[in-house]
Write an enzyme that holds these catalytic residues in place. Structure first.
Site, PDB file in Angstrom:
ATOM      1  N   ASP A   7       0.838  -1.205   0.000  1.00 60.77           N
ATOM      2  CA  ASP A   7       0.000   0.000   0.000  1.00 60.77           C
ATOM      3  C   ASP A   7       0.871   1.254   0.000  1.00 60.77           C
ATOM      4  O   ASP A   7       2.038   1.209   0.416  1.00 60.77           O
ATOM      5  CB  ASP A   7      -0.894   0.033   1.253  1.00 60.77           C
ATOM      6  CG  ASP A   7      -1.897  -1.107   1.256  1.00 60.77           C
ATOM      7  OD1 ASP A   7      -2.211  -1.637   0.172  1.00 60.77           O
ATOM      8  OD2 ASP A   7      -2.366  -1.447   2.358  1.00 60.77           O
TER       9      ASP A   7
HETATM   10  N1  URA Z   1      -1.266  -5.964   3.819  1.00 58.93           N
HETATM   11  C1  URA Z   1      -1.769  -4.726   3.825  1.00 58.93           C
HETATM   12  O1  URA Z   1      -2.815  -4.477   4.394  1.00 58.93           O
HETATM   13  N2  URA Z   1      -1.090  -3.768   3.168  1.00 58.93           N
HETATM   14  C2  URA Z   1       0.079  -3.979   2.556  1.00 58.93           C
HETATM   15  O2  URA Z   1       0.664  -3.051   2.002  1.00 58.93           O
HETATM   16  C3  URA Z   1       0.601  -5.281   2.564  1.00 58.93           C
HETATM   17  C4  URA Z   1      -0.096  -6.265   3.205  1.00 58.93           C
END
Ligand code: URA
Length: 239
Positions: free
Chosen positions: A105
């Site tokens: 993310d």
């Molecule tokens: N899980 C998440 O919620 N976000 C990420 O970036 C990676 C794994």
């Protein structure tokens, strides 16, 4: 990626010194796409051009692998009109050929592989391979072993049931709790959704490990290192 021809030649023929490479080029022994090139500084792309020395075609390690310590605020994409992407952090990389293996993310930091090797990426993301992904998450409030326990069996997130995960409570972070969580899948926002499911919220997230591959000591967010195919596969699939 383009290189000076003399530099490239020393990469392709490990026994050649820079001086020997220059001499070979100036001496007309090197061809690029069948044409003799005598300028050692000629910019050459080994992924799209064929280089030969004394009539012998030189093979180039076609696939490259970068381990990036992704900083928060950078997109896991190849290009974007507004935001900086993870590929922008690797100068000179070809945005048409390279891509991040999976996504973190925007606000997540940590280990992200970038490659032009589609087969490896496919393999790594395959749920059948069960490559572990370990995250350090700071979760809002006090999170206990009892709260986290259901994650070890798998929880129903509505659109899918998670595979069993492993956790370790690391430390109190002020009023919040730092935990390590290991999953084998990589669904959209998976860690955040798992933590929301147990009644908390992820305030900070960093991926710290994939298989046996961790972020090298001293590699700050925004920095990257290149790995050989051998090192990468040995570490990734290490048991
Ligand atoms: N899980 C998440 O919620 N976000 C990420 O970036 C990676 C794994």
């Amino acid at each position: 990626m383009k290189f000076r021809l003399d530099r490239l030649l020393t990469k392709l023929v490990s026994t050649l010194s820079r001086k020997q490479a220059k001499d070979a080029i100036r001496g007309g022994r090197v061809r690029v796409d069948g044409v003799v090139v005598t300028d050692p500084e000629r910019k050459t792309d080994p992924e799209t051009e064929t280089i030969s020395l004394d009539g012998r075609e030189l093979t180039y390690a076609k696939f490259r692998y970068f381990l990036l310590n992704k900083p928060a605020g950078v997109l896991s994409a190849t290009r974007d009109k507004k935001k900086k992407t993870v590929l922008d952090l690797i100068p000179g990389i070809d945005h048409e050929r390279y891509f991040p293996v999976g996504r973190l993310d925007l606000d997540t930091e940590g280990l992200l592989l970038i490659t032009n090797d589609g087969a490896l990426a496919h393999d790594l993301l395959s749920p059948k391979k069960h490559v572990e992904k370990e995250y350090y998450a700071v979760c809002r409030g006090i999170v206990t072993e009892e709260m986290l326990a259901p994650l070890t069996k798998g929880v129903d997130l509505g659109d899918f049931v998670t595979a069993p995960a492993a956790f370790r409570i690391a430390e109190k972070e002020g009023c919040d709790t730092g935990i390590f969580l290991t999953i084998t899948e990589g669904k959209f926002h998976q860690v955040k959704r798992m933590i929301a499911h147990i009644g908390s919220e992820v305030l900070f997230l960093r991926r710290v490990r994939m298989g046996g591959l961790t972020i090298p000591e001293g590699l700050a967010p925004g920095e990257y290192t290149e790995l050989s195919a051998e090192t990468l596969t040995r570490l990734l699939y290490a048991k």
